[in-house]
Design an enzyme around this catalytic site. Structure first.
Site, short mmCIF file in Angstrom:
data_model
loop_
_atom_site.label_atom_id
_atom_site.label_comp_id
_atom_site.label_asym_id
_atom_site.label_seq_id
_atom_site.Cartn_x
_atom_site.Cartn_y
_atom_site.Cartn_z
N GLU A 125 0.60 -1.32 0.02
CA GLU A 125 -0.06 -0.07 0.16
C GLU A 125 0.74 1.33 0.06
OE1 GLU A 125 -3.17 0.40 -0.40
OE2 GLU A 125 -3.75 -1.31 -0.06
N GLU A 145 6.78 -21.95 7.87
CA GLU A 145 7.05 -21.18 8.97
C GLU A 145 8.08 -22.09 9.81
OE1 GLU A 145 4.58 -22.33 12.78
OE2 GLU A 145 3.36 -21.02 11.27
#
EC number: 4.2.1.126
Length: 303
Positions: A90, A121
């Site tokens: 963004e 992970e």
């Protein structure tokens, strides 16, 4: 780490505990469920409020890094990684910065943004490979994000970043986490157990999003990426954003729409430049030169 140690470690995590207020979740109506979720979510900003001093210090570190040509890099897995990617993505349209200035890295790569990648992970070596791929350096800041505070991928990345001299930050929803013990600074968002046990995409994810919003927005404001409260460096790349840039110019200068549209075109869709051209009655090149002399800060240029 052996299985029993892992079991003991997970058992101590607040984010893995059942929430006593939602023990009857499966018997609730739709309204009761969303009312409970709303009530639980109201705790999140109160928790964030306690971490504001630490968040502000990290913002100042980020601004200093940006001014030295460094980058802000988010590192996470699952929801935490996706939120980092979201916040980073963004920044270019909102603040007119290049895509390298704020980067989001997620365990498992691009595919993991949309689909879970098994074992990602837990892959410690992958974190190092991913950070080396973007050429992380001592000028950069690495923010590791994990609700548990013990994700192996993120811990490995934080260790590597410290080894090469990067400033490191840990964002976790468990106190005194393994990540916090490694990082230079820790932002703890202890929001408590989720209504759906272990689903840290809920309150923990909301807390992470609020913190990331603060880190980038406050940093960009301090860099001069806004004037008053307008995003004057917005990239006017579609009809909505061209209209937003036009309205920003009108509101900041008091001019009519026709003048705003004309000057925005002359300024190559640069709202900040257009505002300066109107307020100081300058041609484009003179406005460009004047902004450059004032670190691209419109307020400073006008004062």
């Amino acid at each position: 780490m052996n299985k029993q140690n892992l079991i003991n470690q997970f058992a101590q995590l607040i984010t893995e505990q059942p929430n006593p207020r939602s023990v009857n979740l499966d018997q609730m109506s739709a309204l009761e469920i969303v009312q409970l979720m709303n009530k639980e979510d109201q705790q999140v900003p109160l928790v964030i409020a306690k971490a504001l001093p630490e968040i502000a210090v990290v913002v100042e570190k980020i601004v200093a890094a940006f001014r030295q040509g460094g980058r802000l890099v988010y590192l996470g897995a699952g929801t935490s990684g996706r939120l980092g990617v979201l916040d980073a993505s963004e920044c270019p349209p909102t603040f007119g910065v290049n895509h390298e200035m704020v980067k989001g890295i997620i365990a498992g790569g691009e595919q993991a943004i949309r689909y879970p990648v098994e074992g990602a992970e837990d892959n410690q070596q992958a974190a190092i490979v991913d950070l080396q791929a973007i050429q992380l350096c001592s000028k950069d800041i690495l923010v590791g994000i994990a609700a548990s505070g013990r994700t192996p991928y993120v811990i490995s990345g934080l260790k590597y970043a410290k080894e090469i001299g990067s400033f490191t930050v840990a964002i976790a929803s468990n106190p005194q986490s393994a990540m916090a013990k490694i990082a230079d600074m820790s932002i703890e968002t202890i929001v408590g157990p989720e209504i759906l046990t272990g689903s840290s995409r809920l309150k923990s994810g909301t807390a992470q999003k609020l913190v990331l919003n603060m880190l980038t927005t406050a940093s960009m404001v301090l860099l001069g990426k806004c004037y008053q409260n307008f995003m004057v460096d917005v990239q006017a790349s579609n009809e909505k954003l061209v209209d937003r840039a036009t309205r920003i110019i009108m509101q900041a200068t008091g001019c009519e729409r026709a003048k705003a549209e004309q000057t925005l075109t002359q300024a190559d869709n640069n709202a900040k430049l257009a505002i300066l051209m109107i307020l100081m009655d300058l041609d484009k090149q003179s406005a460009v030169d004047l902004l450059a002399k004032n670190q691209d800060k419109l307020r400073q240029t006008l004062d």
